[in-house]
Design an enzyme around this catalytic site. Structure first.
Site, PDB file in Angstrom:
ATOM      1  N   LYS A  70      27.528  44.653  21.160  1.00 50.28           N
ATOM      2  CA  LYS A  70      27.366  43.799  19.976  1.00 50.28           C
ATOM      3  C   LYS A  70      26.857  42.431  20.417  1.00 50.28           C
ATOM      4  O   LYS A  70      27.300  41.897  21.446  1.00 50.28           O
ATOM      5  CB  LYS A  70      28.726  43.666  19.273  1.00 50.28           C
ATOM      6  CG  LYS A  70      28.668  42.973  17.908  1.00 50.28           C
ATOM      7  CD  LYS A  70      30.072  42.912  17.296  1.00 50.28           C
ATOM      8  CE  LYS A  70      30.074  42.311  15.909  1.00 50.28           C
ATOM      9  NZ  LYS A  70      31.442  42.268  15.335  1.00 50.28           N
ATOM     10  N   SER A 112      31.518  43.906  10.604  1.00 50.96           N
ATOM     11  CA  SER A 112      30.334  43.240  11.094  1.00 50.96           C
ATOM     12  C   SER A 112      29.650  43.967  12.254  1.00 50.96           C
ATOM     13  O   SER A 112      28.499  43.699  12.531  1.00 50.96           O
ATOM     14  CB  SER A 112      30.684  41.823  11.541  1.00 50.96           C
ATOM     15  OG  SER A 112      31.570  41.860  12.650  1.00 50.96           O
ATOM     16  N   SER A 132      36.112  44.670  11.648  1.00 55.58           N
ATOM     17  CA  SER A 132      34.693  44.724  12.001  1.00 55.58           C
ATOM     18  C   SER A 132      34.297  45.840  12.945  1.00 55.58           C
ATOM     19  O   SER A 132      33.109  46.093  13.115  1.00 55.58           O
ATOM     20  CB  SER A 132      34.250  43.389  12.600  1.00 55.58           C
ATOM     21  OG  SER A 132      34.008  42.468  11.569  1.00 55.58           O
TER      22      SER A 132
END
Lengths: 476, 486
Positions: free
Chosen positions: B78, B153, B177
């Site tokens: 990420k 996210s 997330s």
């Protein structure tokens, strides 16, 4: 109406740890800009602080030396504000739970002891440094100082005059130096002071509106700025006006304070506990270990000097004001056990010399052994006190041992009576008019004759013998 | 079979036996990215060149017999976990050009284990969002239905794993997330216990809630990645010096004697989609068939969790994001010459609307005069929620719930309504507030064919029981075997 002033000081002391408070970077002063930095103190995305235990230990020393209550659990908090010298946009400080609270130190003003309360001591990180080049439309930021550890020591509003504030400040500086936790140098900024000051009618219990003074970067300026501010506030109140709460900046070149920001413009720092750092837990073992490592503090040492060496309170105070000076004195006394005389020479000649050359005791060109040696020469009558001052000057200049100087320059005192009598005879026969006048009652001329003899012997004649011989010859 | 379809565990086995090379495997994954990235949009940065170099290095290590379960395995990261020399944007314009000079602790661990990093995945800007629509860089689509969001996210990570654009990924989870996008994309995601994985190098959103965790194709892979990234780090004061077990070993144990708690409050939650309800209900009966005992538990303060979260997280964020001021790195509005103008313009142009909304919210909550009513109150609620879980875990080993109230929704459907968007975190937020581990595993599909996940939560540092429960469930079902056609 008679007013009294109410003063509280906030002192920032830069701690002398080798590395910064939340990373491993060096704290050394004077490196090229931005060379003592790493992702952590630069506030790079994703970095985290790790507390330097040494900072806690140094803070504990100060807390114990100032009789504070140590919080077994304290917290770091974030103080949020934007400024280019603050890379994270917040300063890690302590807020609700500082490391120590409720302490005190004693100060002495005109032989009067006074106890000054300490509200709190907390740890925090220093910010970087901005420089503005007037020739270029640029400001430069140096992050070397970012993350250097500080303690803030907040006093109670117990100080009642600029002199008391000065005495308190000196006392705290002396303590941090004794503890070897801070250089205590106001001019270089390792020891900084902000002052809160208000005035109120004598007898009043409530505080007046205060102003916070900033930019007080020497002892002299602290007292001058406070004096200025007190007079300013008195004038306002006497004219029926009202003091407003604000932060004021001291301008040393103009000798005045000017408004920097009002209460309404004051920052809202939005303090909250720093989630990146765990609560700091301090146990008894840690406290006891620090306690054991504490050196003798100035007040304790002063009392010992008075009792052991029979020094006056003033002398003892002056000698113990710095740890190094006190140690120098004691070292001398060890080698020449006449404390009073050592005291006179240290306070007179030595400090005079150091002050003139703007040196600290650590930089003294005269070692304790050499000063003791010089005093021994006087004591044994090898040189007079007067010659000793010349020898001392030479020692200071060259750093050489007194015995060598005395020998080389042939400064050994003349105590041989017949040799002195010879010189006296010569002087008297060269000055028949003065001899006549003396015999007619102008006895003040004795000084003249002594002077002439000393001049002739280049100061080496023993003054006591010179006097005796002269008296004997002039009376007959 | 294409190499990119392998799980970490399968690939590692082939690599160990020398049946494939990391270069072949990594090349296959990079080709796959090439062919589907245009549709999915999972990556902000693809590091093809350095990935192939790492693969070559891994191959030489393997030939010397130096092999870990991750050696030569292509993973994605990420884009808010710092990678030395590899752009890390947090999907924000303000860090568009930021190249970290250091590796996050988890990246150091992965590199040491010989893993290959193929790229940095898309996300909601600074991890603020539940759909990856708040990315300031690009849009990510759900591989199961390109008109839907992948969740957020860590939407890029989940989409990349689901679409076989990497073998596994590291995401971060502040309020769901990792778990919520895993659920929406039909993959496995775990948020470990707070303090289990070092946060050093994870760009902070809300420091007391953030935790890095794996997104994988199956449960074994989750255990493998957990083994690699867990453990105390002296660089993160909030990481915990607790022993790291072999997380894959829990997959060998059976479920008999395990008590699963079903919170009554969660299943009465407003807006719970009937597809989700049915899938989770089915999941419960599967576990019961496997020998688990299911009991009702109560988490009475659940209804305050979202509110507390949306005070605490933005408060911390308002402070964490203060460093993006245009002075030191990242975007600066150079048009402005006065300091205050530069700050304002840099931050107004550099941050997207959701990030600005949360900074304002957090700044307000921490302000003098409001602190007690908002931030302090929220931290008190947080304590109550922790107590809730402590009590609930007296009666059970695992708590089971939905991950998200609905399957993936359409792109653009909720962007105008942040409050509804915030409510989609209702089941996941509590684990962050309480610091417990939580996991999302595939448990079914909606009528429209979108994946649905269920959540397992455990006591602090008890990731093992989650893996055990999840593995048994996975073996008894085949939801994880279905792949999106793309």
């Amino acid at each position: 109406m008679e007013f009294e002033s109410v003063i509280g000081l906030e002192i920032h002391a830069q701690l002398k740890t080798k590395t910064k408070i939340f990373c491993g970077c060096s704290t050394k002063f004077g490196a090229p800009p931005n060379t003592h930095t790493c992702p952590v103190c630069l506030g790079m995305p994703g970095v985290l602080p790790v507390l330097n235990k040494k900072v806690v230990e140094y803070s504990l020393r100060m807390a114990l030396a100032t009789n504070c209550k140590i919080n077994r659990q304290s917290r770091f908090a974030r103080k949020n504000y934007f400024y280019p010298d603050l890379p994270k946009g917040y300063q890690i400080s302590q807020y609700e739970l500082p490391i120590a609270e409720n302490g005190h130190v004693d100060i002495e003003i005109n032989s009067h002891k006074k106890r000054i309360g300490i509200t709190r001591i907390h740890m925090e990180e220093d910010a970087g440094k901005l420089t503005h080049n007037p020739d270029r439309p640029l400001s430069m930021v140096d992050f070397n100082r970012t993350g250097v550890p500080l303690i803030e020591i907040v006093s109670e509003p117990d100080l009642r005059s600029p002199e008391e504030a000065g005495a308190y400040l000196r006392q705290l500086r002396s303590i941090v130096r004794y503890l070897s936790i801070c250089d205590g140098n106001m001019e270089e900024g390792s020891f900084r002071c902000d002052a809160n000051v208000s005035i109120r009618p004598i007898g009043s219990e409530t505080f007046g509106t205060r102003a916070e003074l900033k930019n007080l970067n020497s002892f002299k300026h602290v007292e001058k700025a406070l004096q200025y501010e007190i007079t300013r506030q008195k004038e306002i109140l006497s004219d029926g006006g009202e003091v407003i709460q604000e932060t004021r900046l001291w301008s040393p070149d103009k000798n005045r304070t000017t408004s920097m920001r009002s209460k309404e413009e004051a920052h809202d720092y939005r303090y909250f506990p720093d989630p990146d750092l765990l609560p700091l837990v301090i146990d008894d073992t840690w406290i006891n270990n620090v306690k054991k490592s504490l050196p003798e503090l100035p007040d304790e040492r002063k009392i010992r000097f008075i009792n052991k060496f029979f020094l006056s309170s003033n002398d003892a105070e002056a000698l113990t004001s710095s740890r190094e000076l006190a140690e120098y004195f004691e070292e001398c006394v060890k080698q020449f056990p006449n404390p009073k005389q050592v005291c006179n020479w240290v306070m007179g000649e030595l400090l005079g010399l150091l002050n003139a050359e703007e040196k600290t005791i650590n930089e003294s060109p005269v070692s304790t052994g050499d000063l003791a040696g010089l005093l021994k020469l006087i004591d044994k009558g090898v040189i007079s006190g007067k010659i000793a001052k010349t020898v001392f000057e030479e020692m200071a200049k060259t750093g050489r041992a007194p015995e060598k100087i005395v020998k080389e320059k042939q400064l050994v005192q003349v105590t041989d009576v017949s040799a002195i009598e010879e010189v006296v005879s010569k002087i008297l026969s060269n000055n028949p008019k003065e001899v006549e006048a003396y015999k007619n009652g102008k006895t003040k001329l004795m000084g003249f004759f002594v002077g002439q003899v000393m001049k002739e012997t280049r100061g080496k004649a023993n003054p006591k013998i010179v006097n005796e011989v002269l008296k004997k010859r002039l009376i007959n | 079979m294409n190499l990119y379809e392998l799980t970490i565990n399968e690939a590692s086995g082939f690599l160990r036996k020398g049946e494939i090379s990391s270069k072949e495997l990594t090349g296959s994954v990079l080709d796959r990215i090439d062919s589907v990235e245009g549709k999915v949009g999972a990556y902000i940065t693809v590091a093809a060149e350095s990935a192939m170099k790492q693969a070559g290095y891994a191959d030489s290590e393997i030939s010397k017999g130096n092999i870990t379960p991750l050696t030569g395995v292509p993973l994605s990261i990420k884009d808010l976990i710092c990678t030395k020399g590899l752009r890390t944007t947090c999907a924000s314009r303000i860090l568009d050009n930021f190249v970290p000079p250091y590796d996050a602790s988890v990246i150091k661990k992965l590199k040491k284990a010989g893993a290959v990093i193929v790229g940095k995945t898309n996300m909601d800007e600074f991890a603020m969002g539940s759909s990856t629509e708040n990315s300031g860089i690009k849009v990510t689509h759900n591989p199961w239905d390109l008109s839907c969001i992948p969740g957020g996210s860590s939407g890029g990570s989940a989409a990349a794993v689901a679409a076989n654009m990497c073998l596994g990924s590291l995401g971060s989870d502040t309020g769901g997330s990792i778990r919520q996008p895993a659920s929406h994309c039909g993959v496995v995601g775990m948020k470990p216990t707070y303090g289990r994985v070092s946060r050093f190098g994870l760009v902070a959103f809300a420091s007391s809630l953030d935790q890095i965790g794996p997104v994988t194709k199956d449960v074994i892979d989750c255990g493998i990645l957990m083994n690699a990234v867990s453990g105390y780090d002296p660089g993160d004061s909030t990481s915990v010096p607790e022993d790291v077990p072999d997380y894959t070993s829990f997959c060998k144990e059976g479920l008999s004697g395990v008590t699963v708690g079903i919170p009554v409050e969660y299943h009465k939650a407003e807006g719970l989609d009937k597809n989700v309800f049915a899938a989770v209900k089915n999941g419960i009966s599967v576990l019961e068939d496997l020998g688990a005992v299911c009991v009702e538990v109560s988490l009475p303060h659940t209804k305050y969790a979202v509110a507390a979260y949306y005070v605490i997280a933005p408060s911390e964020a308002s402070s964490n994001l203060a460093r993006y001021d245009g002075v030191k790195y990242g975007f600066r509005d150079r048009e402005k010459s006065r300091l205050m103008d530069m700050y304002q313009s840099t931050r107004s142009k550099g941050f997207g609307p959701e990030v600005q909304r949360r900074i304002i919210l957090g700044t307000y909550s921490l302000s003098a005069g409001y602190y007690d009513a908002y931030y302090k109150k929220a931290t008190q609620v947080r304590t109550l929620i922790m107590e809730d879980f402590k009590n609930a875990f007296k009666a059970c080993d695992v708590i089971l719930s939905p991950v998200a109230p609905t399957p993936a929704f359409k792109t653009g459907e909720k962007t105008q309504d942040p409050l509804t968007m915030y409510l989609s975190d209702i089941f996941t937020i509590s684990a962050n507030l309480a610091g417990m581990p939580g996991m999302s595993i595939p448990c079914g599909f909606s009528a429209a064919g979108l994946p649905i996940g269920m959540q397992l939560m455990g006591k602090h540092f008890n990731e093992g029981i989650l893996l055990k429960t999840a593995y048994n469930f996975e073996q008894a079902t085949d939801f994880h075997k279905k792949k999106p056609k793309i």
